[in-house]
Design a protein around this motif. Structure first.
Motif, PDB file in Angstrom:
ATOM      1  N   THR A 119      -4.077   1.294  -0.853  1.00 11.92           N
ATOM      2  CA  THR A 119      -5.138   1.065  -1.839  1.00 11.92           C
ATOM      3  C   THR A 119      -6.332   0.562  -1.246  1.00 11.92           C
ATOM      4  O   THR A 119      -7.581   0.507  -1.442  1.00 11.92           O
ATOM      5  CB  THR A 119      -4.601   0.708  -3.025  1.00 11.92           C
ATOM      6  OG1 THR A 119      -3.599   1.445  -3.603  1.00 11.92           O
ATOM      7  CG2 THR A 119      -5.731   0.393  -4.170  1.00 11.92           C
ATOM      8  N   VAL A 120      -5.879  -0.996  -0.808  1.00  9.90           N
ATOM      9  CA  VAL A 120      -7.004  -1.744  -0.443  1.00  9.90           C
ATOM     10  C   VAL A 120      -7.722  -1.150   0.894  1.00  9.90           C
ATOM     11  O   VAL A 120      -9.064  -1.319   0.876  1.00  9.90           O
ATOM     12  CB  VAL A 120      -6.321  -3.265  -0.004  1.00  9.90           C
ATOM     13  CG1 VAL A 120      -7.307  -4.017   0.571  1.00  9.90           C
ATOM     14  CG2 VAL A 120      -5.755  -4.013  -0.866  1.00  9.90           C
ATOM     15  N   GLU A 121      -7.134  -0.643   1.609  1.00  7.41           N
ATOM     16  CA  GLU A 121      -7.725   0.119   2.876  1.00  7.41           C
ATOM     17  C   GLU A 121      -8.648   1.169   2.507  1.00  7.41           C
ATOM     18  O   GLU A 121      -9.890   1.337   2.724  1.00  7.41           O
ATOM     19  CB  GLU A 121      -6.785   0.595   3.918  1.00  7.41           C
ATOM     20  CG  GLU A 121      -6.085  -0.535   4.679  1.00  7.41           C
ATOM     21  CD  GLU A 121      -5.116   0.032   5.687  1.00  7.41           C
ATOM     22  OE1 GLU A 121      -4.916  -0.517   6.647  1.00  7.41           O
ATOM     23  OE2 GLU A 121      -4.319   1.223   5.311  1.00  7.41           O
ATOM     24  N   THR A 122      -8.320   1.982   1.225  1.00  6.33           N
ATOM     25  CA  THR A 122      -9.116   3.061   0.935  1.00  6.33           C
ATOM     26  C   THR A 122     -10.299   2.671   0.095  1.00  6.33           C
ATOM     27  O   THR A 122     -11.414   3.182   0.342  1.00  6.33           O
ATOM     28  CB  THR A 122      -8.064   3.866  -0.153  1.00  6.33           C
ATOM     29  OG1 THR A 122      -7.111   4.443   0.652  1.00  6.33           O
ATOM     30  CG2 THR A 122      -9.131   4.901  -0.580  1.00  6.33           C
ATOM     31  N   VAL A 123     -10.281   1.593  -0.534  1.00  2.00           N
ATOM     32  CA  VAL A 123     -11.343   1.179  -1.429  1.00  2.00           C
ATOM     33  C   VAL A 123     -12.216   0.403  -0.796  1.00  2.00           C
ATOM     34  O   VAL A 123     -13.618   0.077  -1.112  1.00  2.00           O
ATOM     35  CB  VAL A 123     -11.023   0.567  -2.687  1.00  2.00           C
ATOM     36  CG1 VAL A 123     -10.069   1.447  -3.611  1.00  2.00           C
ATOM     37  CG2 VAL A 123     -10.118  -0.845  -2.437  1.00  2.00           C
ATOM     38  N   THR A 124     -11.766  -0.417   0.409  1.00  2.00           N
ATOM     39  CA  THR A 124     -12.655  -1.317   1.283  1.00  2.00           C
ATOM     40  C   THR A 124     -13.106  -0.480   2.379  1.00  2.00           C
ATOM     41  O   THR A 124     -14.350  -1.077   3.002  1.00  2.00           O
ATOM     42  CB  THR A 124     -11.882  -2.572   1.671  1.00  2.00           C
ATOM     43  OG1 THR A 124     -10.902  -2.410   2.438  1.00  2.00           O
ATOM     44  CG2 THR A 124     -11.365  -3.279   0.227  1.00  2.00           C
ATOM     45  N   GLY A 125     -12.448   0.323   3.062  1.00  2.00           N
ATOM     46  CA  GLY A 125     -12.654   0.903   4.395  1.00  2.00           C
ATOM     47  C   GLY A 125     -12.299  -0.146   5.382  1.00  2.00           C
ATOM     48  O   GLY A 125     -12.748   0.312   6.881  1.00  2.00           O
ATOM     49  N   VAL A 126     -11.661  -1.269   5.054  1.00  3.77           N
ATOM     50  CA  VAL A 126     -11.226  -2.136   6.332  1.00  3.77           C
ATOM     51  C   VAL A 126      -9.994  -2.125   6.660  1.00  3.77           C
ATOM     52  O   VAL A 126      -8.831  -1.745   5.884  1.00  3.77           O
ATOM     53  CB  VAL A 126     -11.349  -3.795   5.746  1.00  3.77           C
ATOM     54  CG1 VAL A 126     -10.841  -4.828   6.686  1.00  3.77           C
ATOM     55  CG2 VAL A 126     -12.856  -3.885   5.256  1.00  3.77           C
ATOM     56  N   HIS A 127      -9.522  -1.799   7.956  1.00  2.99           N
ATOM     57  CA  HIS A 127      -8.200  -1.655   8.525  1.00  2.99           C
ATOM     58  C   HIS A 127      -7.494  -3.230   8.359  1.00  2.99           C
ATOM     59  O   HIS A 127      -7.916  -4.156   8.700  1.00  2.99           O
ATOM     60  CB  HIS A 127      -8.109  -1.233   9.813  1.00  2.99           C
ATOM     61  CG  HIS A 127      -6.769  -0.988  10.396  1.00  2.99           C
ATOM     62  ND1 HIS A 127      -6.436   0.191  10.619  1.00  2.99           N
ATOM     63  CD2 HIS A 127      -6.095  -1.795  11.282  1.00  2.99           C
ATOM     64  CE1 HIS A 127      -5.257   0.181  11.183  1.00  2.99           C
ATOM     65  NE2 HIS A 127      -4.907  -1.070  11.472  1.00  2.99           N
ATOM     66  N   VAL A 128      -6.297  -2.865   7.760  1.00  2.00           N
ATOM     67  CA  VAL A 128      -5.368  -4.129   7.512  1.00  2.00           C
ATOM     68  C   VAL A 128      -4.729  -4.364   8.764  1.00  2.00           C
ATOM     69  O   VAL A 128      -3.679  -3.506   8.973  1.00  2.00           O
ATOM     70  CB  VAL A 128      -4.743  -4.171   6.231  1.00  2.00           C
ATOM     71  CG1 VAL A 128      -3.736  -5.349   6.155  1.00  2.00           C
ATOM     72  CG2 VAL A 128      -5.562  -4.227   5.010  1.00  2.00           C
ATOM     73  N   ASP A 129      -4.578  -5.435   9.380  1.00  2.05           N
ATOM     74  CA  ASP A 129      -3.658  -5.554  10.724  1.00  2.05           C
ATOM     75  C   ASP A 129      -2.615  -6.216  10.406  1.00  2.05           C
ATOM     76  O   ASP A 129      -1.518  -6.311  11.088  1.00  2.05           O
ATOM     77  CB  ASP A 129      -4.507  -6.360  11.950  1.00  2.05           C
ATOM     78  CG  ASP A 129      -5.857  -5.705  12.117  1.00  2.05           C
ATOM     79  OD1 ASP A 129      -5.563  -4.917  12.737  1.00  2.05           O
ATOM     80  OD2 ASP A 129      -6.927  -6.485  11.947  1.00  2.05           O
ATOM     81  N   ASN A 130      -2.367  -7.093   9.419  1.00  4.14           N
ATOM     82  CA  ASN A 130      -1.386  -8.133   9.229  1.00  4.14           C
ATOM     83  C   ASN A 130      -1.295  -8.364   7.474  1.00  4.14           C
ATOM     84  O   ASN A 130      -1.959  -8.346   6.854  1.00  4.14           O
ATOM     85  CB  ASN A 130      -1.434  -9.692   9.650  1.00  4.14           C
ATOM     86  CG  ASN A 130      -1.401  -9.597  11.170  1.00  4.14           C
ATOM     87  OD1 ASN A 130      -2.468  -9.574  11.729  1.00  4.14           O
ATOM     88  ND2 ASN A 130      -0.327  -9.246  12.085  1.00  4.14           N
ATOM     89  N   TYR A 131       0.104  -8.334   7.070  1.00  2.16           N
ATOM     90  CA  TYR A 131       0.463  -8.319   5.849  1.00  2.16           C
ATOM     91  C   TYR A 131       1.257  -9.544   5.549  1.00  2.16           C
ATOM     92  O   TYR A 131       2.172  -9.782   6.240  1.00  2.16           O
ATOM     93  CB  TYR A 131       1.064  -7.244   5.278  1.00  2.16           C
ATOM     94  CG  TYR A 131       1.388  -7.267   3.733  1.00  2.16           C
ATOM     95  CD1 TYR A 131       0.449  -6.926   2.903  1.00  2.16           C
ATOM     96  CD2 TYR A 131       2.725  -7.568   3.342  1.00  2.16           C
ATOM     97  CE1 TYR A 131       0.971  -6.832   1.256  1.00  2.16           C
ATOM     98  CE2 TYR A 131       3.010  -7.698   2.029  1.00  2.16           C
ATOM     99  CZ  TYR A 131       2.272  -7.281   1.100  1.00  2.16           C
ATOM    100  OH  TYR A 131       2.718  -7.412  -0.177  1.00  2.16           O
ATOM    101  N   MET A 132       0.929 -10.384   4.370  1.00  2.00           N
ATOM    102  CA  MET A 132       2.035 -11.502   4.162  1.00  2.00           C
ATOM    103  C   MET A 132       1.932 -11.529   2.626  1.00  2.00           C
ATOM    104  O   MET A 132       0.888 -11.774   2.053  1.00  2.00           O
ATOM    105  CB  MET A 132       1.529 -12.805   4.875  1.00  2.00           C
ATOM    106  CG  MET A 132       2.543 -13.915   4.538  1.00  2.00           C
ATOM    107  SD  MET A 132       2.023 -15.565   5.607  1.00  2.00           S
ATOM    108  CE  MET A 132       0.587 -16.034   4.661  1.00  2.00           C
ATOM    109  N   GLU A 133       3.001 -11.916   2.206  1.00  2.00           N
ATOM    110  CA  GLU A 133       3.240 -12.248   0.878  1.00  2.00           C
ATOM    111  C   GLU A 133       4.185 -13.438   0.399  1.00  2.00           C
ATOM    112  O   GLU A 133       5.066 -13.628   1.313  1.00  2.00           O
ATOM    113  CB  GLU A 133       3.678 -11.032  -0.072  1.00  2.00           C
ATOM    114  CG  GLU A 133       5.070 -10.525  -0.002  1.00  2.00           C
ATOM    115  CD  GLU A 133       5.422  -9.570  -0.793  1.00  2.00           C
ATOM    116  OE1 GLU A 133       6.665  -9.719  -1.327  1.00  2.00           O
ATOM    117  OE2 GLU A 133       4.703  -8.220  -0.736  1.00  2.00           O
ATOM    118  N   ILE A 134       4.024 -13.983  -0.796  1.00  2.00           N
ATOM    119  CA  ILE A 134       4.947 -15.415  -0.881  1.00  2.00           C
ATOM    120  C   ILE A 134       4.863 -15.260  -2.564  1.00  2.00           C
ATOM    121  O   ILE A 134       4.044 -14.819  -3.462  1.00  2.00           O
ATOM    122  CB  ILE A 134       3.860 -16.498  -0.678  1.00  2.00           C
ATOM    123  CG1 ILE A 134       4.898 -17.807  -0.930  1.00  2.00           C
ATOM    124  CG2 ILE A 134       2.908 -16.737  -1.185  1.00  2.00           C
ATOM    125  CD1 ILE A 134       4.336 -19.022  -0.145  1.00  2.00           C
TER     126      ILE A 134
END
Length: 415
Positions: free
Chosen positions: A231-246
């Motif tokens: 969803t984030v990639e679709t609405v921003t057009g920015v490719h996500v390279d790394n993901y982290m959650e806490i």
């Protein structure tokens, strides 16, 4: 026979031999010795006693130099003898040897090798403890192409996993089951040498969720981290390279592991629901206080907007503290921090320790912080209203990140 001869005869042992002279017997007249043992005969000694003239005189005493001093005595011309102290007395171990420059260099080199081995061991140990989320960054049709720089999606979830009932009550986290995203940020680390950019994505933003339609961004996480990334990639057009959650529990442990985080509280906060009461001004927050600080909706005309400001402020402060030399080189803080962090965070399988170090260094470089520009509200089919982005400014913001360019100053939120 003289009187002396008669006396000696009376003291004779009976075999005709006279006795040795007694102390005080002087030489006879004429300089001859008073007595001399015969050289032979029965009972004669094997060695004759030397004559007085043959006995060597003792050597004269050594005369010390004027002004010199020996232990226990004062030499001529010196001041009175002072009592010896432990420092004056000779060491029973002998004179102390000073280390040569070459020896010191070897010791330093040995310590460096030990530190290097320990660092390498800690590196692999931390890497083995990281929890990976399978499939979170899988490709899909129409996914934005890779862009210059590195882009992180940082997610804070309200998961209560790992918290006991008593801890939930103490931290005022509530008893909700499952988990939702409590905060979302997009971090861009440029290749150009410019400062990183940290962008808050309000969780109540109105977005189009692939396969779900129009809804709040937070709702995308109900489909799991993979749907949230898409969803984030679709609405921003920015490719996500790394993901982290806490989650909540890890959040508190990390803050406490680094000894608290210094935060400039811009306005006094009194939120009984979050269990938080803070005065205005700079102060060190504990893990429980920091959790309440980033979650509270109290204060300000736009609570959610100011909430995102506090979240960015806190994230920068805690990562900067964790990456500081005073924490990293101190095993009493770095090891508990490593244990807390690896227990608290979950990452995509491709994220390793070097990636986390890069993240920490970037956050410690005082990144540019902002929030997606918005204007007005929008009703969503699921009910309620969501925050509508300012489309023109939002596109300018995300285009800058995609092209590895600085964010236009007119859309930067300096709060």
């Amino acid at each position: 026979m003289s009187e002396d001869d008669r006396t000696r005869a009376m003291r004779s042992p009976g075999d005709g031999r006279p006795l040795p002279p007694r102390p005080g017997d002087g030489p006879r007249s004429g300089g001859a010795p008073a007595y001399q043992v015969p050289s032979g005969g029965p009972g004669a000694p094997t060695h004759a006693l030397p004559a007085a003239s043959q006995i060597p005189e003792p050597p004269p005493p050594v005369q010390p130099r004027a002004g010199s001093r020996v232990y226990g005595k004062a030499r001529s011309g010196s001041s009175p003898v002072k009592p010896l102290t432990p420092r004056d007395e000779p060491s029973p171990r002998g004179p102390r040897r000073r280390l040569s420059g070459k020896t010191i260099l070897k010791i330093v080199a040995g310590l460096l090798v030990v530190l290097l081995v320990a660092a390498v061991g800690l590196f692999f140990w931390v890497g083995s403890r990281l929890t990976g989320i399978d499939g979170v960054l899988e490709d899909y049709a129409g996914r934005p192409a890779d862009t210059p720089g590195t882009n992180w999606l940082l997610v804070g979830s309200d998961s209560r996993k790992g918290l006991s009932a008593a801890e939930r009550k103490k931290l005022r986290t509530g008893q909700a089951v499952g988990q939702r995203t409590d905060s979302m940020m997009l971090l861009h680390i440029p290749e150009t040498g410019d400062k990183p950019t940290l962008v808050s994505l309000p969780r109540d933003s109105a977005v189009t969720i692939p396969g779900k339609g129009r809804d709040k961004l937070n709702a995308a996480y109900n489909g799991g981290p993979q749907l949230l990334v898409r969803t984030v990639e679709t609405v921003t057009g920015v490719h996500v390279d790394n993901y982290m959650e806490i989650g909540f529990a890890g959040f508190v442990d990390i803050v406490d592991a680094v000894g608290g985080v210094e935060i400039n509280v811009r306005a006094a906060v009194d939120d009984p629901k979050a269990g938080l009461k803070l005065k205005k001004g700079t102060q060190v927050l504990t893990g429980a206080q920091a959790l309440g600080y980033v979650r509270t909706r109290k204060g300000g005309d736009l609570p959610d907007y100011e909430r995102t400001q506090r979240q960015r402020q806190f994230l920068g402060a805690v990562v900067k503290k964790a990456a500081s030399p005073g924490v990293l080189i101190n095993p009493f803080t770095s090891i508990p921090l490593a244990m807390s962090a690896t227990d608290a965070v979950a990452v995509d399988p491709g994220t390793g320790v070097f990636d986390l170090l890069s993240l920490g260094l970037s956050m410690g470089d005082s990144p540019v912080t902002t929030v997606v520009p918005f204007g007005g509200n929008e009703a969503v089919p699921s009910g309620g209203t969501a925050v509508r982005w300012d489309r023109a400014k939002a596109l300018a913001l995300f285009d800058a990140l995609k092209n590895d360019k600085p964010v236009p100053k007119n859309i930067v939120d300096t709060g």
